[in-house]
Design a protein around this motif. Structure first.
Motif, mmCIF file in Angstrom:
data_model
loop_
_atom_site.group_PDB
_atom_site.id
_atom_site.type_symbol
_atom_site.label_atom_id
_atom_site.label_comp_id
_atom_site.label_asym_id
_atom_site.label_seq_id
_atom_site.Cartn_x
_atom_site.Cartn_y
_atom_site.Cartn_z
ATOM 1 N N ALA A 136 -7.426 15.471 78.328
ATOM 2 C CA ALA A 136 -7.370 16.592 79.573
ATOM 3 C C ALA A 136 -6.673 17.053 79.754
ATOM 4 N N TRP A 137 -5.502 16.713 80.258
ATOM 5 C CA TRP A 137 -3.568 16.594 80.718
ATOM 6 C C TRP A 137 -3.245 18.189 79.245
ATOM 7 N N ASP A 138 -3.379 17.431 78.068
ATOM 8 C CA ASP A 138 -3.032 18.132 76.273
ATOM 9 C C ASP A 138 -3.774 19.245 76.557
ATOM 10 N N GLN A 139 -5.202 19.650 76.796
ATOM 11 C CA GLN A 139 -5.927 20.840 76.242
ATOM 12 C C GLN A 139 -5.463 21.623 77.669
ATOM 13 N N THR A 140 -5.306 21.662 78.874
ATOM 14 C CA THR A 140 -4.848 22.544 79.535
ATOM 15 C C THR A 140 -3.869 22.877 79.541
ATOM 16 N N MET A 141 -2.694 22.440 78.734
ATOM 17 C CA MET A 141 -0.886 22.999 78.818
ATOM 18 C C MET A 141 -1.871 23.575 77.647
ATOM 19 N N ALA A 142 -2.073 23.240 76.503
ATOM 20 C CA ALA A 142 -2.418 23.881 75.114
ATOM 21 C C ALA A 142 -3.357 25.476 75.634
ATOM 22 N N VAL A 143 -4.009 25.528 76.043
ATOM 23 C CA VAL A 143 -4.836 26.546 76.732
ATOM 24 C C VAL A 143 -3.932 27.792 77.315
ATOM 25 N N ASN A 144 -3.455 27.041 78.819
ATOM 26 C CA ASN A 144 -2.667 27.906 79.286
ATOM 27 C C ASN A 144 -1.353 28.161 79.417
ATOM 28 N N VAL A 145 -0.831 27.184 78.598
ATOM 29 C CA VAL A 145 0.636 28.005 77.734
ATOM 30 C C VAL A 145 1.375 28.063 76.501
ATOM 31 N N ARG A 146 0.830 27.076 75.386
ATOM 32 C CA ARG A 146 0.650 27.288 73.748
ATOM 33 C C ARG A 146 0.257 28.631 73.643
ATOM 34 N N SER A 147 -0.694 28.678 74.226
ATOM 35 C CA SER A 147 -1.484 29.621 74.512
ATOM 36 C C SER A 147 -0.484 31.534 73.430
ATOM 37 N N GLN A 148 0.267 30.588 74.918
ATOM 38 C CA GLN A 148 1.099 32.303 75.685
ATOM 39 C C GLN A 148 2.159 32.284 74.340
ATOM 40 N N TYR A 149 2.238 31.066 74.460
ATOM 41 C CA TYR A 149 3.619 31.097 73.083
ATOM 42 C C TYR A 149 3.384 31.827 71.678
ATOM 43 N N LEU A 150 1.961 31.374 71.665
ATOM 44 C CA LEU A 150 1.252 31.548 70.173
ATOM 45 C C LEU A 150 1.228 33.140 70.117
ATOM 46 N N CYS A 151 0.842 33.745 71.429
ATOM 47 C CA CYS A 151 1.025 34.992 71.360
ATOM 48 C C CYS A 151 1.610 35.652 71.386
ATOM 49 N N VAL A 152 3.116 35.185 72.123
ATOM 50 C CA VAL A 152 4.141 35.785 72.088
ATOM 51 C C VAL A 152 4.696 36.371 70.897
ATOM 52 N N ARG A 153 5.015 35.335 69.993
ATOM 53 C CA ARG A 153 5.566 35.057 69.156
ATOM 54 C C ARG A 153 5.265 35.523 67.950
ATOM 55 N N ARG A 154 4.302 36.001 67.824
ATOM 56 C CA ARG A 154 3.078 36.914 66.395
ATOM 57 C C ARG A 154 3.408 38.688 67.075
ATOM 58 N N ALA A 155 3.424 38.735 68.579
ATOM 59 C CA ALA A 155 3.292 40.211 69.255
ATOM 60 C C ALA A 155 4.430 40.804 69.135
ATOM 61 N N VAL A 156 6.057 39.487 69.100
ATOM 62 C CA VAL A 156 6.986 40.583 69.862
ATOM 63 C C VAL A 156 7.223 41.417 68.685
ATOM 64 N N PRO A 157 7.404 41.276 67.377
ATOM 65 C CA PRO A 157 8.229 41.937 66.290
ATOM 66 C C PRO A 157 7.406 43.564 66.677
ATOM 67 N N ALA A 158 5.790 43.578 66.595
ATOM 68 C CA ALA A 158 5.349 45.071 66.936
ATOM 69 C C ALA A 158 5.902 45.544 68.250
ATOM 70 N N LEU A 159 5.746 44.387 69.082
ATOM 71 C CA LEU A 159 6.491 45.659 70.536
ATOM 72 C C LEU A 159 7.762 46.070 70.302
ATOM 73 N N ARG A 160 8.629 45.758 69.660
ATOM 74 C CA ARG A 160 9.992 46.038 69.196
ATOM 75 C C ARG A 160 9.587 47.763 68.558
ATOM 76 N N ALA A 161 8.608 48.009 68.481
ATOM 77 C CA ALA A 161 8.855 49.063 67.544
ATOM 78 C C ALA A 161 8.459 49.639 68.440
ATOM 79 N N SER A 162 7.639 49.832 69.187
ATOM 80 C CA SER A 162 6.780 50.336 70.825
ATOM 81 C C SER A 162 7.955 50.806 71.821
ATOM 82 N N ALA A 163 7.833 52.462 71.893
ATOM 83 C CA ALA A 163 8.480 52.905 73.230
ATOM 84 C C ALA A 163 7.957 52.054 74.783
ATOM 85 N N ARG A 164 7.297 52.182 74.815
ATOM 86 C CA ARG A 164 5.820 51.089 76.195
ATOM 87 C C ARG A 164 6.141 50.292 75.989
ATOM 88 N N ALA A 165 6.853 49.058 75.594
ATOM 89 C CA ALA A 165 5.639 47.583 75.389
ATOM 90 C C ALA A 165 6.407 46.762 76.429
#
Length: 258
Positions: free
Chosen positions: A104-133
């Motif tokens: 239960a501890w690991d699941q909470t951390m995975a959904v609440n924290v790891r998900s943000q890391y996973l999304c940010v790492r994919r988003a940053v290259p695209a956000l760098r090309a935005s003028a309003r990121a």
């Protein structure tokens, strides 16, 4: 907001219900194109008509392969990215620490924290090309105070604050703002389920539990979903361009979580 949000390209994780849906719909109503992911396929289908020009994708935000697939599809559909809203989260267990299992501890951390890391790492290259990121991470008032019998949830939400402040420093030179929204007791199904779990643990009625909770809130009420959504719009607008690394408490003046 002193600049319209039209033409912004927005991705929202867990965007088919609750806070995520409210944020996605608010951006869409402001003229943005919004792509959401969620684990609930029926909710995605129900949300799609309210997101003109946007799209939906079935994905578990804590799963690396699922996040990669969502970003590949959404970035191609949107033609880029201006705003990432990291909303995926679960309440986790309501129990004394000795009664919380590692799973239960690991699941909470995975959904609440790891998900943000996973999304940010994919988003940053695209956000760098935005003028309003901008990146908007959903934390909680439990990310700034203790929350007895909800320790996995509180620990995960404190972690989101650390992630937010670190990313703000790391990505500032790229012109990417990174902020956190800390909702209080939101008027949502998840909030009601948490209140019910606490009431059961205390062996009191749900209404008595809610009354007790709201005694620690200055305005003595829950926070409407729309208030959280409007904060996200502000942070993505030109009015919010000088805010980064900040935590925005949308909590009706909550003083304690007990």
């Amino acid at each position: 907001m002193n600049q319209p949000l039209q033409a912004l390209r927005v991705m929202v994780s867990a965007g088919a219900s609750g806070i995520g849906l409210a944020i996605a719909q608010a951006f869409a109503q402001a003229g943005a194109r919004v792509h959401i992911s969620d684990i609930a396929e029926p909710a995605l289908a129900a949300a799609l008509p309210s997101l003109p020009g946007g799209g939906v994708w079935l994905a578990d935000a804590s799963d690396p392969a699922a996040v990669d697939a969502w970003f590949a599809h959404a970035l191609a559909a949107l033609g880029g990215l201006d705003v990432l809203v990291n909303n995926a989260g679960i309440a986790g267990p309501t129990a004394h620490i000795e009664d919380i299992g590692p799973e239960a501890w690991d699941q909470t951390m995975a959904v609440n924290v790891r998900s943000q890391y996973l999304c940010v790492r994919r988003a940053v290259p695209a956000l760098r090309a935005s003028a309003r990121a901008s990146i908007i991470n959903l934390s909680s008032v439990a990310g700034r105070m203790g929350y007895p019998m909800r320790t996995p949830y509180a620990a995960s939400k404190w972690a989101v604050i650390g992630l937010t402040q670190s990313l703000a420093m790391e990505l500032g030179s790229d012109g990417i703002t990174v902020n956190a929204i800390l909702p209080g007791i939101v008027d949502s199904e998840r909030s009601r389920s948490v209140t019910a779990a606490k009431a059961q643990l205390r062996q009191i009625s749900e209404q008595a539990m809610l009354d007790e909770i709201l005694q620690n809130v200055s305005l003595h009420r829950k926070v409407p979903l729309e208030d959280v959504a409007q904060t996200a719009l502000f942070l993505a607008s030109s009015a919010g361009r000088s805010f980064t690394g900040q935590s925005f408490n949308v909590c009706a003046g909550i003083q304690s979580l007990r």
